[in-house]
Design a protein around this motif. Structure first.
Motif, mmCIF file in Angstrom:
data_model
loop_
_atom_site.group_PDB
_atom_site.id
_atom_site.type_symbol
_atom_site.label_atom_id
_atom_site.label_comp_id
_atom_site.label_asym_id
_atom_site.label_seq_id
_atom_site.Cartn_x
_atom_site.Cartn_y
_atom_site.Cartn_z
ATOM 1 N N MET A 1 1.117 -1.395 -0.217
ATOM 2 C CA MET A 1 -0.060 -0.479 0.146
ATOM 3 C C MET A 1 0.605 1.497 -0.145
ATOM 4 O O MET A 1 1.771 1.466 0.646
ATOM 5 N N ARG A 2 0.246 1.819 -0.386
ATOM 6 C CA ARG A 2 1.663 3.663 -0.975
ATOM 7 C C ARG A 2 0.594 4.619 0.280
ATOM 8 O O ARG A 2 -0.229 4.751 0.416
ATOM 9 N N ASP A 3 2.168 4.579 0.863
ATOM 10 C CA ASP A 3 1.485 5.390 1.719
ATOM 11 C C ASP A 3 1.810 7.039 2.197
ATOM 12 O O ASP A 3 1.284 8.231 2.632
ATOM 13 N N ALA A 4 2.255 7.313 1.054
ATOM 14 C CA ALA A 4 3.013 8.816 0.528
ATOM 15 C C ALA A 4 3.983 8.520 -0.654
ATOM 16 O O ALA A 4 4.358 8.273 -0.757
ATOM 17 N N CYS A 5 3.385 9.865 -1.348
ATOM 18 C CA CYS A 5 4.109 9.733 -2.625
ATOM 19 C C CYS A 5 4.293 11.580 -3.229
ATOM 20 O O CYS A 5 2.661 12.229 -2.765
ATOM 21 N N SER A 6 5.734 12.127 -3.115
ATOM 22 C CA SER A 6 5.308 13.676 -3.019
ATOM 23 C C SER A 6 5.543 13.908 -4.408
ATOM 24 O O SER A 6 5.904 13.118 -5.063
ATOM 25 N N ASP A 7 5.016 15.047 -5.033
ATOM 26 C CA ASP A 7 5.043 16.403 -6.219
ATOM 27 C C ASP A 7 6.656 16.478 -6.704
ATOM 28 O O ASP A 7 7.468 16.479 -5.609
ATOM 29 N N PRO A 8 7.341 16.061 -7.332
ATOM 30 C CA PRO A 8 8.518 16.523 -7.646
ATOM 31 C C PRO A 8 9.262 17.797 -6.836
ATOM 32 O O PRO A 8 8.481 18.859 -6.957
ATOM 33 N N ILE A 9 10.754 17.282 -7.015
ATOM 34 C CA ILE A 9 11.145 18.446 -5.831
ATOM 35 C C ILE A 9 12.172 18.334 -7.281
ATOM 36 O O ILE A 9 13.385 18.237 -7.547
ATOM 37 N N ILE A 10 12.007 20.207 -7.500
ATOM 38 C CA ILE A 10 12.888 20.285 -8.697
ATOM 39 C C ILE A 10 14.020 21.547 -7.330
ATOM 40 O O ILE A 10 13.967 21.906 -7.219
ATOM 41 N N TYR A 11 15.848 20.565 -8.028
ATOM 42 C CA TYR A 11 16.433 20.843 -6.973
ATOM 43 C C TYR A 11 18.343 21.534 -8.145
ATOM 44 O O TYR A 11 17.902 19.964 -8.653
ATOM 45 N N ARG A 12 18.281 21.931 -8.215
ATOM 46 C CA ARG A 12 19.401 22.704 -9.280
ATOM 47 C C ARG A 12 19.524 21.764 -10.159
ATOM 48 O O ARG A 12 20.537 20.491 -11.266
ATOM 49 N N ASP A 13 18.691 21.845 -11.124
ATOM 50 C CA ASP A 13 18.161 21.757 -12.927
ATOM 51 C C ASP A 13 17.746 20.125 -12.671
ATOM 52 O O ASP A 13 17.597 19.314 -13.690
ATOM 53 N N PHE A 14 17.966 19.300 -11.445
ATOM 54 C CA PHE A 14 17.016 18.188 -11.546
ATOM 55 C C PHE A 14 15.850 17.901 -10.365
ATOM 56 O O PHE A 14 15.157 18.798 -9.852
ATOM 57 N N SER A 15 14.844 17.143 -11.161
ATOM 58 C CA SER A 15 13.477 16.879 -10.664
ATOM 59 C C SER A 15 13.832 15.335 -9.935
ATOM 60 O O SER A 15 14.490 14.567 -10.226
ATOM 61 N N ILE A 16 13.315 14.981 -8.303
ATOM 62 C CA ILE A 16 13.820 14.644 -7.585
ATOM 63 C C ILE A 16 12.099 13.522 -7.140
ATOM 64 O O ILE A 16 11.176 14.490 -7.037
ATOM 65 N N ALA A 17 11.857 12.850 -7.314
ATOM 66 C CA ALA A 17 10.333 12.050 -6.890
ATOM 67 C C ALA A 17 10.224 11.033 -5.865
ATOM 68 O O ALA A 17 11.346 10.272 -5.954
ATOM 69 N N ILE A 18 9.894 11.564 -4.904
ATOM 70 C CA ILE A 18 10.184 10.779 -3.408
ATOM 71 C C ILE A 18 8.733 9.673 -3.644
ATOM 72 O O ILE A 18 7.630 10.426 -4.058
ATOM 73 N N ASN A 19 8.481 8.271 -3.617
ATOM 74 C CA ASN A 19 7.833 7.521 -3.163
ATOM 75 C C ASN A 19 8.157 6.681 -1.595
ATOM 76 O O ASN A 19 9.289 6.141 -1.382
ATOM 77 N N VAL A 20 7.603 6.918 -0.902
ATOM 78 C CA VAL A 20 7.311 5.566 -0.078
ATOM 79 C C VAL A 20 5.961 5.205 0.505
ATOM 80 O O VAL A 20 4.933 5.390 0.505
ATOM 81 N N GLU A 21 6.415 3.616 0.032
ATOM 82 C CA GLU A 21 5.357 2.578 0.927
ATOM 83 C C GLU A 21 5.358 1.741 2.231
ATOM 84 O O GLU A 21 6.850 2.205 2.642
ATOM 85 N N ARG A 22 4.414 1.822 3.045
ATOM 86 C CA ARG A 22 4.232 0.726 3.972
ATOM 87 C C ARG A 22 4.261 -0.901 3.504
ATOM 88 O O ARG A 22 3.217 -0.747 3.301
ATOM 89 N N ALA A 23 4.664 -1.663 4.906
ATOM 90 C CA ALA A 23 4.415 -3.379 4.141
ATOM 91 C C ALA A 23 4.486 -3.104 5.304
ATOM 92 O O ALA A 23 5.654 -3.992 5.995
ATOM 93 N N GLY A 24 3.667 -3.755 6.305
ATOM 94 C CA GLY A 24 3.660 -4.029 7.615
ATOM 95 C C GLY A 24 4.124 -3.087 8.339
ATOM 96 O O GLY A 24 3.486 -2.123 8.535
ATOM 97 N N ASP A 25 4.423 -3.890 9.660
ATOM 98 C CA ASP A 25 5.687 -2.904 10.521
ATOM 99 C C ASP A 25 6.959 -2.001 9.539
ATOM 100 O O ASP A 25 7.502 -1.863 10.489
ATOM 101 N N ARG A 26 6.967 -1.908 8.138
ATOM 102 C CA ARG A 26 8.403 -1.153 8.155
ATOM 103 C C ARG A 26 7.602 -0.270 7.169
ATOM 104 O O ARG A 26 6.607 -0.894 6.418
ATOM 105 N N VAL A 27 8.615 0.234 6.612
ATOM 106 C CA VAL A 27 8.309 1.661 5.635
ATOM 107 C C VAL A 27 9.845 1.559 4.501
ATOM 108 O O VAL A 27 10.978 1.533 5.285
#
Length: 79
Positions: A1-27
């Motif tokens: 199950m996806r717990d968090a997905c961010s909008d891309p972060i623009i930093y020094r001409d890079f786009s950073i896409a972060i995805n975080v998911e919870r699986a049981g008791d782990r992230v």
């Protein structure tokens, strides 16, 4: 199950896409680094003790640090 997905972060001409998911008791999460619409790298992180927000923040910091290193190496190679 996806717990968090961010909008891309623009930093020094890079786009950073972060995805975080919870699986049981782990992230699990990853940060994808893009430049010129091309995937340049991925940073992955997992934790049994951190919350999704903490994993997302750590991935953000690590991704920005990676971009900083690339920028430093590129600048040094020009001299």
């Amino acid at each position: 199950m996806r717990d968090a997905c961010s909008d891309p972060i623009i930093y020094r001409d890079f786009s950073i896409a972060i995805n975080v998911e919870r699986a049981g008791d782990r992230v699990f999460g990853h940060a994808d680094l893009f430049a010129a619409n091309e995937l340049k790298g991925r940073i992955s992180l997992g934790s049994a003790t951190k919350r999704p927000r903490e994993v997302r923040e750590k991935l953000r910091c690590l991704a920005k640090a990676k971009v900083d290193v690339w920028a430093t190496v590129e600048a040094a190679s020009r001299h």
